[in-house]
Design a protein around this motif. Sequence first.
Motif, PDB file in Angstrom:
ATOM      1  N   GLU A   4      52.616  44.520  35.698  1.00 59.96           N
ATOM      2  CA  GLU A   4      51.232  44.298  35.264  1.00 59.96           C
ATOM      3  C   GLU A   4      50.851  45.398  34.278  1.00 59.96           C
ATOM      4  O   GLU A   4      51.542  46.402  34.156  1.00 59.96           O
TER       5      GLU A   4
ATOM      6  N   LYS B 179      51.839  39.643  36.732  1.00 62.90           N
ATOM      7  CA  LYS B 179      50.425  39.343  36.944  1.00 62.90           C
ATOM      8  C   LYS B 179      49.516  39.933  35.874  1.00 62.90           C
ATOM      9  O   LYS B 179      49.774  41.025  35.351  1.00 62.90           O
TER      10      LYS B 179
ATOM     11  N   PRO C 289      45.520  41.306  35.010  1.00 61.72           N
ATOM     12  CA  PRO C 289      44.594  42.123  35.808  1.00 61.72           C
ATOM     13  C   PRO C 289      43.699  41.236  36.675  1.00 61.72           C
ATOM     14  O   PRO C 289      43.403  40.100  36.297  1.00 61.72           O
ATOM     15  N   MET C 290      43.293  41.778  37.822  1.00 62.39           N
ATOM     16  CA  MET C 290      42.435  41.013  38.731  1.00 62.39           C
ATOM     17  C   MET C 290      41.254  41.855  39.173  1.00 62.39           C
ATOM     18  O   MET C 290      41.405  43.046  39.440  1.00 62.39           O
ATOM     19  N   GLY C 291      40.105  41.218  39.258  1.00 61.96           N
ATOM     20  CA  GLY C 291      38.876  41.935  39.610  1.00 61.96           C
ATOM     21  C   GLY C 291      38.830  42.298  41.081  1.00 61.96           C
ATOM     22  O   GLY C 291      39.408  41.617  41.921  1.00 61.96           O
ATOM     23  N   THR C 292      38.144  43.413  41.360  1.00 64.54           N
ATOM     24  CA  THR C 292      37.961  43.840  42.745  1.00 64.54           C
ATOM     25  C   THR C 292      36.472  43.990  43.003  1.00 64.54           C
ATOM     26  O   THR C 292      35.765  44.576  42.175  1.00 64.54           O
TER      27      THR C 292
ATOM     28  N   VAL D 161      48.215  48.481  33.039  1.00 67.33           N
ATOM     29  CA  VAL D 161      47.441  49.466  33.795  1.00 67.33           C
ATOM     30  C   VAL D 161      45.951  49.110  33.772  1.00 67.33           C
ATOM     31  O   VAL D 161      45.239  49.326  34.749  1.00 67.33           O
ATOM     32  N   HIS D 162      45.490  48.505  32.667  1.00 64.90           N
ATOM     33  CA  HIS D 162      44.048  48.279  32.536  1.00 64.90           C
ATOM     34  C   HIS D 162      43.561  47.157  33.460  1.00 64.90           C
ATOM     35  O   HIS D 162      44.351  46.434  34.073  1.00 64.90           O
ATOM     36  N   GLY D 163      42.220  46.998  33.507  1.00 62.08           N
ATOM     37  CA  GLY D 163      41.612  45.987  34.359  1.00 62.08           C
ATOM     38  C   GLY D 163      41.247  44.720  33.594  1.00 62.08           C
ATOM     39  O   GLY D 163      41.832  44.435  32.532  1.00 62.08           O
ATOM     40  N   THR D 164      40.263  44.009  34.122  1.00 57.26           N
ATOM     41  CA  THR D 164      39.944  42.674  33.609  1.00 57.26           C
ATOM     42  C   THR D 164      39.030  42.696  32.380  1.00 57.26           C
ATOM     43  O   THR D 164      38.699  41.643  31.847  1.00 57.26           O
ATOM     44  N   ALA D 165      38.575  43.883  31.986  1.00 54.69           N
ATOM     45  CA  ALA D 165      37.702  44.067  30.807  1.00 54.69           C
ATOM     46  C   ALA D 165      36.608  42.998  30.751  1.00 54.69           C
ATOM     47  O   ALA D 165      36.518  42.245  29.772  1.00 54.69           O
TER      48      ALA D 165
ATOM     49  N   ASP E  87      33.685  43.096  29.937  1.00 55.27           N
ATOM     50  CA  ASP E  87      32.781  43.187  28.780  1.00 55.27           C
ATOM     51  C   ASP E  87      33.272  42.399  27.564  1.00 55.27           C
ATOM     52  O   ASP E  87      32.493  42.053  26.688  1.00 55.27           O
TER      53      ASP E  87
ATOM     54  N   ILE F 221      39.996  39.042  31.036  1.00 56.81           N
ATOM     55  CA  ILE F 221      40.866  38.844  29.865  1.00 56.81           C
ATOM     56  C   ILE F 221      42.281  38.426  30.275  1.00 56.81           C
ATOM     57  O   ILE F 221      43.110  38.130  29.405  1.00 56.81           O
TER      58      ILE F 221
ATOM     59  N   ASN G  86      43.384  43.058  23.617  1.00 55.40           N
ATOM     60  CA  ASN G  86      44.668  43.569  23.131  1.00 55.40           C
ATOM     61  C   ASN G  86      45.742  43.271  24.187  1.00 55.40           C
ATOM     62  O   ASN G  86      45.677  43.791  25.297  1.00 55.40           O
TER      63      ASN G  86
ATOM     64  N   ASN H 259      45.177  44.079  43.952  1.00 50.41           N
ATOM     65  CA  ASN H 259      46.285  44.815  43.331  1.00 50.41           C
ATOM     66  C   ASN H 259      46.913  45.763  44.340  1.00 50.41           C
ATOM     67  O   ASN H 259      48.128  45.869  44.452  1.00 50.41           O
TER      68      ASN H 259
HETATM   69  P1  NAD Z   1      38.965  47.923  32.478  1.00 42.45           P
HETATM   70  O1  NAD Z   1      40.339  48.473  32.271  1.00 42.45           O
HETATM   71  O2  NAD Z   1      38.890  46.477  32.771  1.00 42.45           O
HETATM   72  O3  NAD Z   1      38.061  48.219  31.188  1.00 42.45           O
HETATM   73  C1  NAD Z   1      37.770  49.538  30.707  1.00 42.45           C
HETATM   74  C2  NAD Z   1      37.426  49.477  29.207  1.00 42.45           C
HETATM   75  O4  NAD Z   1      38.645  49.246  28.466  1.00 42.45           O
HETATM   76  C3  NAD Z   1      36.475  48.324  28.835  1.00 42.45           C
HETATM   77  O5  NAD Z   1      35.626  48.739  27.817  1.00 42.45           O
HETATM   78  C4  NAD Z   1      37.414  47.244  28.316  1.00 42.45           C
HETATM   79  O6  NAD Z   1      36.836  46.383  27.371  1.00 42.45           O
HETATM   80  C5  NAD Z   1      38.547  48.061  27.705  1.00 42.45           C
HETATM   81  N1  NAD Z   1      39.825  47.347  27.809  1.00 42.45           N
HETATM   82  C6  NAD Z   1      40.612  47.253  28.919  1.00 42.45           C
HETATM   83  N2  NAD Z   1      41.688  46.514  28.652  1.00 42.45           N
HETATM   84  C7  NAD Z   1      41.601  46.145  27.376  1.00 42.45           C
HETATM   85  C8  NAD Z   1      42.432  45.356  26.521  1.00 42.45           C
HETATM   86  N3  NAD Z   1      43.580  44.826  26.961  1.00 42.45           N
HETATM   87  N4  NAD Z   1      42.025  45.150  25.252  1.00 42.45           N
HETATM   88  C9  NAD Z   1      40.880  45.695  24.797  1.00 42.45           C
HETATM   89  N5  NAD Z   1      40.058  46.463  25.542  1.00 42.45           N
HETATM   90  C10 NAD Z   1      40.409  46.670  26.821  1.00 42.45           C
HETATM   91  O7  NAD Z   1      38.313  48.767  33.656  1.00 42.45           O
HETATM   92  P2  NAD Z   1      36.976  48.477  34.517  1.00 42.45           P
HETATM   93  O8  NAD Z   1      35.911  47.910  33.629  1.00 42.45           O
HETATM   94  O9  NAD Z   1      36.749  49.738  35.252  1.00 42.45           O
HETATM   95  O10 NAD Z   1      37.420  47.398  35.590  1.00 42.45           O
HETATM   96  C11 NAD Z   1      37.102  46.005  35.496  1.00 42.45           C
HETATM   97  C12 NAD Z   1      37.710  45.268  36.696  1.00 42.45           C
HETATM   98  O11 NAD Z   1      39.139  45.328  36.629  1.00 42.45           O
HETATM   99  C13 NAD Z   1      37.325  45.849  38.053  1.00 42.45           C
HETATM  100  O12 NAD Z   1      37.056  44.791  38.945  1.00 42.45           O
HETATM  101  C14 NAD Z   1      38.560  46.591  38.506  1.00 42.45           C
HETATM  102  O13 NAD Z   1      38.698  46.652  39.900  1.00 42.45           O
HETATM  103  C15 NAD Z   1      39.671  45.734  37.905  1.00 42.45           C
HETATM  104  N6  NAD Z   1      40.944  46.450  37.690  1.00 42.45           N
HETATM  105  C16 NAD Z   1      42.068  45.729  37.908  1.00 42.45           C
HETATM  106  C17 NAD Z   1      43.302  46.319  37.673  1.00 42.45           C
HETATM  107  C18 NAD Z   1      44.545  45.515  37.920  1.00 42.45           C
HETATM  108  O14 NAD Z   1      44.464  44.309  38.051  1.00 42.45           O
HETATM  109  N7  NAD Z   1      45.724  46.136  38.016  1.00 42.45           N
HETATM  110  C19 NAD Z   1      43.387  47.636  37.208  1.00 42.45           C
HETATM  111  C20 NAD Z   1      42.197  48.345  36.957  1.00 42.45           C
HETATM  112  C21 NAD Z   1      40.965  47.724  37.196  1.00 42.45           C
END
Ligand code: NAD
Length: 491
Positions: free
Chosen positions: A262, A68, A70-73, A264-268, A270, A11, A278, A83
């Motif tokens: 950046e 930045k 989010p970036m996948g790992t 806190v959340h990841g690349t979502a 799904d 995302i 969001n 990250n």
């Molecule tokens: P995630 O944060 O990507 O997602 C967790 C849940 O929260 C999912 O259901 C997702 O749809 C939802 N979500 C997250 N952000 C959202 C947003 N902005 N709007 C709506 N829904 C949101 O965590 P994950 O699935 O455990 O990780 C996915 C990838 O992201 C992994 O490769 C992980 O390593 C990476 N990651 C990157 C960072 C970063 O770049 N700083 C941080 C955390 C995880």
Amino acid sequence: MKIALAHGDGIGPEIMTSVLELFQAAGVMQHVEFVPVEMGQSVFEQGNTRGMTDGAIRTTEDCGILFKGPMGTMKGAGGKSINVTARKIWNAFANLRHFMALPGVETVYTRAGIPVSFYIVRENIEDTYGGVEHRLSADTIQGKRLISAPGSDQVHRFAFQAARRLGIQNITCGHKANIMKMTDGLFLERFKAAAKDFPEIQTSDVIIDALCMNLVVKPQNYQMIVLPNLQGDIVSDLAAGLVGGLGFAPSANIGKHISIFEAVHGTAPDIAGRGIANPTALILSGLMMLRHIGFTKPAAVIHNALFAALEAGVRTGDFGDKSKPALSTKDFTKGIIERLGQKPKAAAAPVPEDGTSPNFKRPERPAHQEVIRTFANVVTQVTGCDLYLDTNLSPIALADEMSRAAHDTPFKLTLISNRGTQVWPTGSVFTECVDYYRVRFELKDGVAPGSFGQSRCISLLDKVAEKFTVCSYELLRTFDGVKGYSMAQGQ
Ligand code: NAD
């Protein structure tokens, strides 16, 4: 001024586009040039295990600021987290995160009228995130947990300075020093040392498990919490849950030379590509960045427009009043842009007269890697060594072998432990052992500490290694007369 910009994966590009549109509409782009850099999944896929190109590294170092997505790992073996790599190579030692109840984001606390607004400062470089891991035997893997005094000092000083700037009167240090007496003990000791220079700020400390419970039961009791890396990582997500989820948690990784902003959340993965993500957390991170570079006026204007939009029920599908329509990322952004210049009813950010352009000056590029020190001129004396052996022998059989090896050396066998629990000279028959032992040798009675260096320990290691696999070794020393090693459990 220039800021390096990485859109991120999943995302990332969708929410970054939203932030840039908002910045454009608020006049930020007239003063800031965002320079795109190549980082993330696509770079890993080219076989670059660092996940960032040389050009991306140069641009970020020249700019001093990286914004930045989010970036996948990749999980398990393979590329390391980009990250974590970015924070570590550029020494962005303090991770500042603000957790605040937002208008229109309903939680159990907003429903109960409990105000939630606190910061977490997480140490960002050390701890188990060193990633120093080894397989020591068929059955046992070790990860080293490194906590340093200068590393702790950097993060604690940053926390106190940030608290002073933000008008925070109270900082809590979270830790597990009751169990990890030396590592977390040092983190806590350096917190107390830093506090002496900020007498106007009240301090307290709390064991991490109790902190988790307190945060859920009484989050209003906290203003700022400073934590070691892993504990900070876990508690940050708990804190995000208190304010409605990961979509609302911004983050700034602050270093002396380079800072990274950046969400806190990841690349979502799904929901990636569906245009429904969001962007709030990345917008809030962008506002932390604008404030960091002194561009405070547009930060306040965007902040107010975002809050006004949230109050009006503008929302993406992951939050808010379900009776209102769930907007796409694009329409959510439009809803904020339409409100630029408006103020929310509650908690409007004061719009300053100054801060109309960035005043950020990147510190000079260091000529070489600096060695940072806290304790200089400490007198150390060798008192023995711990040898770590890959063996299936019983503790008693092992004690026999080790006592023989120590014969004719200045050392005697004083302890055998397994997974940190003493199994010799005393122990419990209920203690189950794995294939990895620690044997401790200390000076025989009458041999003065410091009467020789570590070469005698290496000779002992050499002798033991004739029959056993010594998979690691730790020197035992005193530092200004104080033992620099812990006791075994049950010792
Ligand atoms: P995630 O944060 O990507 O997602 C967790 C849940 O929260 C999912 O259901 C997702 O749809 C939802 N979500 C997250 N952000 C959202 C947003 N902005 N709007 C709506 N829904 C949101 O965590 P994950 O699935 O455990 O990780 C996915 C990838 O992201 C992994 O490769 C992980 O390593 C990476 N990651 C990157 C960072 C970063 O770049 N700083 C941080 C955390 C995880």
